[in-house]
Design a protein around this motif. Sequence first.
Motif, PDB file in Angstrom:
ATOM      1  N   GLU A 124       7.171 -37.997  12.077  1.00 31.70           N
ATOM      2  CA  GLU A 124       5.986 -36.973  11.685  1.00 31.70           C
ATOM      3  C   GLU A 124       6.436 -36.105  10.860  1.00 31.70           C
ATOM      4  OE1 GLU A 124       1.540 -35.417  12.510  1.00 31.70           O
ATOM      5  OE2 GLU A 124       2.211 -37.205  13.068  1.00 31.70           O
ATOM      6  N   ARG A 125       7.982 -35.391  11.390  1.00 29.77           N
ATOM      7  CA  ARG A 125       8.203 -33.856  10.933  1.00 29.77           C
ATOM      8  C   ARG A 125       8.659 -34.205   9.680  1.00 29.77           C
ATOM      9  NH1 ARG A 125      13.121 -33.043  11.456  1.00 29.77           N
ATOM     10  NH2 ARG A 125      13.588 -35.158  13.144  1.00 29.77           N
ATOM     11  N   LYS A 126       9.190 -35.180   9.417  1.00 32.83           N
ATOM     12  CA  LYS A 126      10.271 -36.296   8.229  1.00 32.83           C
ATOM     13  C   LYS A 126       9.196 -35.941   6.889  1.00 32.83           C
ATOM     14  CE  LYS A 126      13.787 -39.219   8.020  1.00 32.83           C
ATOM     15  NZ  LYS A 126      14.083 -40.157   7.862  1.00 32.83           N
ATOM     16  N   LEU A 127       8.603 -35.895   6.859  1.00 33.30           N
ATOM     17  CA  LEU A 127       7.395 -36.292   6.075  1.00 33.30           C
ATOM     18  C   LEU A 127       6.556 -34.086   5.714  1.00 33.30           C
ATOM     19  CD1 LEU A 127       4.956 -39.578   6.354  1.00 33.30           C
ATOM     20  CD2 LEU A 127       5.899 -39.013   4.217  1.00 33.30           C
ATOM     21  N   LYS A 128       6.330 -33.871   6.743  1.00 31.77           N
ATOM     22  CA  LYS A 128       5.834 -32.648   6.878  1.00 31.77           C
ATOM     23  C   LYS A 128       6.911 -31.725   6.100  1.00 31.77           C
ATOM     24  CE  LYS A 128       3.146 -32.706  10.208  1.00 31.77           C
ATOM     25  NZ  LYS A 128       2.598 -31.276  11.695  1.00 31.77           N
ATOM     26  N   GLU A 129       8.517 -32.191   6.325  1.00 35.86           N
ATOM     27  CA  GLU A 129      10.223 -30.884   6.032  1.00 35.86           C
ATOM     28  C   GLU A 129       9.659 -31.905   4.312  1.00 35.86           C
ATOM     29  OE1 GLU A 129      12.986 -32.247   7.808  1.00 35.86           O
ATOM     30  OE2 GLU A 129      12.179 -31.135   9.617  1.00 35.86           O
ATOM     31  N   TYR A 130       9.246 -33.084   3.353  1.00 38.18           N
ATOM     32  CA  TYR A 130       9.701 -33.426   2.237  1.00 38.18           C
ATOM     33  C   TYR A 130       8.647 -32.402   1.603  1.00 38.18           C
ATOM     34  CZ  TYR A 130      11.998 -37.557   3.794  1.00 38.18           C
ATOM     35  OH  TYR A 130      13.399 -38.448   4.708  1.00 38.18           O
ATOM     36  N   ARG A 131       7.131 -32.135   2.470  1.00 34.74           N
ATOM     37  CA  ARG A 131       6.743 -31.915   1.620  1.00 34.74           C
ATOM     38  C   ARG A 131       6.205 -30.743   1.732  1.00 34.74           C
ATOM     39  NH1 ARG A 131       4.094 -30.433  -1.843  1.00 34.74           N
ATOM     40  NH2 ARG A 131       1.807 -29.367  -2.451  1.00 34.74           N
ATOM     41  N   ALA A 172       0.893 -34.551   6.984  1.00 32.90           N
ATOM     42  CA  ALA A 172       1.312 -33.314   6.160  1.00 32.90           C
ATOM     43  C   ALA A 172       1.302 -32.674   4.770  1.00 32.90           C
ATOM     44  CB  ALA A 172       2.678 -34.635   5.617  1.00 32.90           C
ATOM     45  N   GLY A 173      -0.471 -33.604   4.607  1.00 35.01           N
ATOM     46  CA  GLY A 173      -0.908 -32.232   3.308  1.00 35.01           C
ATOM     47  C   GLY A 173      -0.275 -33.612   1.778  1.00 35.01           C
ATOM     48  N   PHE A 174       0.025 -34.500   1.741  1.00 35.77           N
ATOM     49  CA  PHE A 174      -0.339 -35.209   0.813  1.00 35.77           C
ATOM     50  C   PHE A 174      -0.836 -36.089   0.450  1.00 35.77           C
ATOM     51  CE2 PHE A 174       4.322 -35.250   1.756  1.00 35.77           C
ATOM     52  CZ  PHE A 174       5.568 -35.067   1.219  1.00 35.77           C
TER      53      PHE A 174
END
Length: 436
Positions: A124-131, A172-174
Motif C-alpha cells: 500500500e505504501r507504493k500508492l501513497k508514494e505515487y500520490r 492513498a487519496g486518489f
Amino acid sequence: MRELEIYIHIPFCVRKCAYCDFLSAPAKEEQRDHYVRTLIEEIRQGRPVSAPRGSFLQDEDYMVTSVFIGGGTPSLLSGEQIAAILEELRAQFHFADDAEPSSDSRLTRTEITMECNPGTLDEERKLKEYRAAGVNRISFGVQSADDAELAELGRIHTWEMFLRSYEAARKAGFSNINVDLMSALPGQTFPSWERTLQKILKLAPEHISSYSLIIEEGTPFYDKYHEDDERRANGDMPCFLPSEDDERRMYGLTEQMLREAGYEHYEISNYARPGYACRHNIGYWRGTEYMGFGLGAASLLRYPLQHQLVSVRCKNPVDHAEYAEQVKEALQCKARSVQSKDLQDTTDSQDTTDLEHEILSTEDEMSEFMFLGLRMLSGVSEQEFFDRFRRPIDAVYGEVLKKLISLRLLKRENGRISLTPRGVDISNPVMAEFLL
C-alpha cells in the motif's frame, strides 16, 4: 503559452500478456534503474532526443496541462523513481498548477496519470508514494472481473488483487481513478461481461475505458486465434471468440449500463462521470501538441525550422506582407517523430535515436483533425476546421460528408459533425473516408 501534453514511456513489465503488442518486456532491476537515469537526463535537456532540431521548445512557449506515464507497467517503478521523473519535468517545464487558480481546481492543475497493474501493488505504501510525488490520476489495467478470463489473457493479477489495489488507491487519496476493461475475449459470454460491468459499477470509479479485444499479429493470441478472427471477419461463426453480433451486444450493453449509472459516453471507448473525462486523451483527439520521452515515445510539435523559413522567402523581398504570410504558414507546420524502440539504445549509451520523422502536410493535418476528432461523441466543429485550415469543410470533404450523412453514419447539427450510433458501430471504415 501553448498547451502541451507530455507522455512518459516505461517499457517494462513482469511478463508479456498474451494479447499485448505494446513496446514492453521484462527487465532486471539494474536495467530499470539505468533507464530511469537516462530518461531523467533526456528530460533535463528539455526536449526529446527525437524532437526536430530547431523546433521551438523553450520553456516560455509551453504550459503543461497533462502528463501520462504509460507502458508497459509503470507501477514496477518505485515511488522514489516516479518522484524523480516528475521533479525533473517540473524543473524543465511550466505546469498548469503554477497558473492562477480557478474556482474548480481540477481545471487548472496539471492532470498526471499513471498506469498501474494490480499485480505490482502488493505494498500500500507504493500508492501513497505515487500520490505524494504528484500523481493525481490512476489508471488500473483490470480487463475483466472473471479470474478464468484474466488467466487466459495472461494477466498477473486476480480480481481480488485488483480490489485490494483499488481500496488502497482510495486510502492513498486518489479521487480520480480509471479502470480499463476488455470485451470480446476468447470464451467470454454475454452474461460474464454483464457481471464484469456490474462489479466495476459497484466500485464507482470516475472513469471507465472499455475496448474490444483486437488480435494483433506477433502475439501469442495471434498464433492461437487469428484463424478464428478471420472466420468472424468473413461473417462465419467463430469457435472461440464471441460472434460479431455478441460483440456488438456487449458494446450496446456497456453503453446502456454506464449511461444509467451516470457516466457520459464522450468517446467511442470511454465513459466518465461529469468533470472526469481524460484530458490527456482528449488532447490527442483534438490535435494538441505533445512531447514523448522514453523508448518508442512519439512527439507532435510545431516545426518552424530555419531552412523552412528560408525556403518561403519571397522573390521580391520588399513584399513584406507576402513574406509574413508565408512565414506564418510555416510556423503552423507540425512534425511527428518517434524515438528508438530498441532497449539497447538506452542500456548501452546515454543517447537514443529517432527511427521516424515526418513533417505533416496540410492534408495530413486535415485528415487527422477529422478521423481523430470524430472519435469524440461530440464530433468536430465546422468553425474550428475553418479557423485552423482557412477553408470551409465542404470545400474539402463535401462529397464524403454528403455520402456518409445519406447512409446515416454521420449527422450534422448546430455547426458540428458527429457519428450516429450506426456510425459508431462501424467507425473504422467511416474514419477511413477522411484520409486525403
